[in-house]
Design an enzyme around this catalytic site. Sequence first.
Site, PDB file in Angstrom:
ATOM      1  CG  HIS A 140      17.902   0.693 -30.751  1.00  0.00           C
ATOM      2  ND1 HIS A 140      17.101   0.671 -29.624  1.00  0.00           N
ATOM      3  CD2 HIS A 140      17.102   1.150 -31.761  1.00  0.00           C
ATOM      4  CE1 HIS A 140      15.893   1.083 -29.929  1.00  0.00           C
ATOM      5  NE2 HIS A 140      15.860   1.378 -31.228  1.00  0.00           N
ATOM      6  CD  GLU A 141      18.109   2.184 -35.327  1.00  0.00           C
ATOM      7  OE1 GLU A 141      17.229   1.601 -35.998  1.00  0.00           O
ATOM      8  OE2 GLU A 141      17.843   3.078 -34.500  1.00  0.00           O
ATOM      9  CG  HIS A 144      14.479  -1.785 -34.706  1.00  0.00           C
ATOM     10  ND1 HIS A 144      13.372  -2.078 -33.935  1.00  0.00           N
ATOM     11  CD2 HIS A 144      14.900  -0.548 -34.305  1.00  0.00           C
ATOM     12  CE1 HIS A 144      13.149  -1.079 -33.094  1.00  0.00           C
ATOM     13  NE2 HIS A 144      14.056  -0.143 -33.297  1.00  0.00           N
ATOM     14  CD  GLU A 215      11.940   2.158 -31.029  1.00  0.00           C
ATOM     15  OE1 GLU A 215      13.139   2.292 -30.671  1.00  0.00           O
ATOM     16  OE2 GLU A 215      11.607   2.013 -32.217  1.00  0.00           O
TER      17      GLU A 215
END
Length: 299
Positions: A140-141, A144, A215
């Site tokens: 997930h990070e 980003h 997100e």
Amino acid sequence: MRRQLGSDAGLTARMFLTMFLLAALYLFFLAVLWQAGVSYTGIIVFVAIMLGVQYYFSDRMVLWSMGAKEVSPREAPELHALVERLAALADLPKPRVAIVPTPMPNAFATGRNPANAVVAVTTGLMERLTPSELEAVLGHELTHVKNRDMTVLTLASFFATVASFIVQNFFYWGGAFGGGRDRDERNNIMLVYLASLVVWLVSYFLIRALSRYREFAADRGSAILTGSPGQLASALVKISGSMARIPTRDLRQAEAFNAFFIIPALNGNSIMELFSTHPSLERRLAYLRRLEQEMEERR
């Protein structure tokens, strides 16, 4: 099944639209300053300097504020191995890795571009998650980082902060009702105040909307990189449940960094989601379930 992580067209379009609308908004604000007879040359120079500082040093500022410590592969071999593998899958340079010594389970990424990115996790997160769940959070990070949405959010938030500062300190600086001012001057001061208020409010909601969408995009990226949306869903449930047991006082200390976290330190109810940097947990879990079904159908 893991797949190549490409760019997110929906997020890219929203980032361009948000920056376009914010640019138009700030040009409107400069026009108001000009109409009010305010010399904004000094303001532009000051804002440009502060923006440069924010852009180039945001990663160090966030790490310092959170008390994060960069760790070497020798200090955290398993964490580095996960980050390195996911970075290779995402076609990214391996980011620096940091650990935040706090029981609050969370993770975040910061940095002005992929070459200068840092991925940080808390000790509380590493203690609570399985290796597969931790991999999903790191995916997930890293999404980003891949999407570069951290940079856009940092720049957009900076100008909103400037407008907010003007609004909050307006009456401290003398306000429109101070003595010794003629009517035109009072009207001009009130005009600047109202324009600052409009800029702040519109910026606030535009940035929140972009933050919530990014997100979802990062959740999708994690599912693609790991091939397992269910592991991220499990991690989100664990993190959210653990946060609920942490004293509110401790959570408030980290609330300023909500936009960077995978789960906000403090979250409101569904009615307040419009004001939140993150979608509700329920919406994220439903989205991950849909992704899992789609991936199952393609197998």
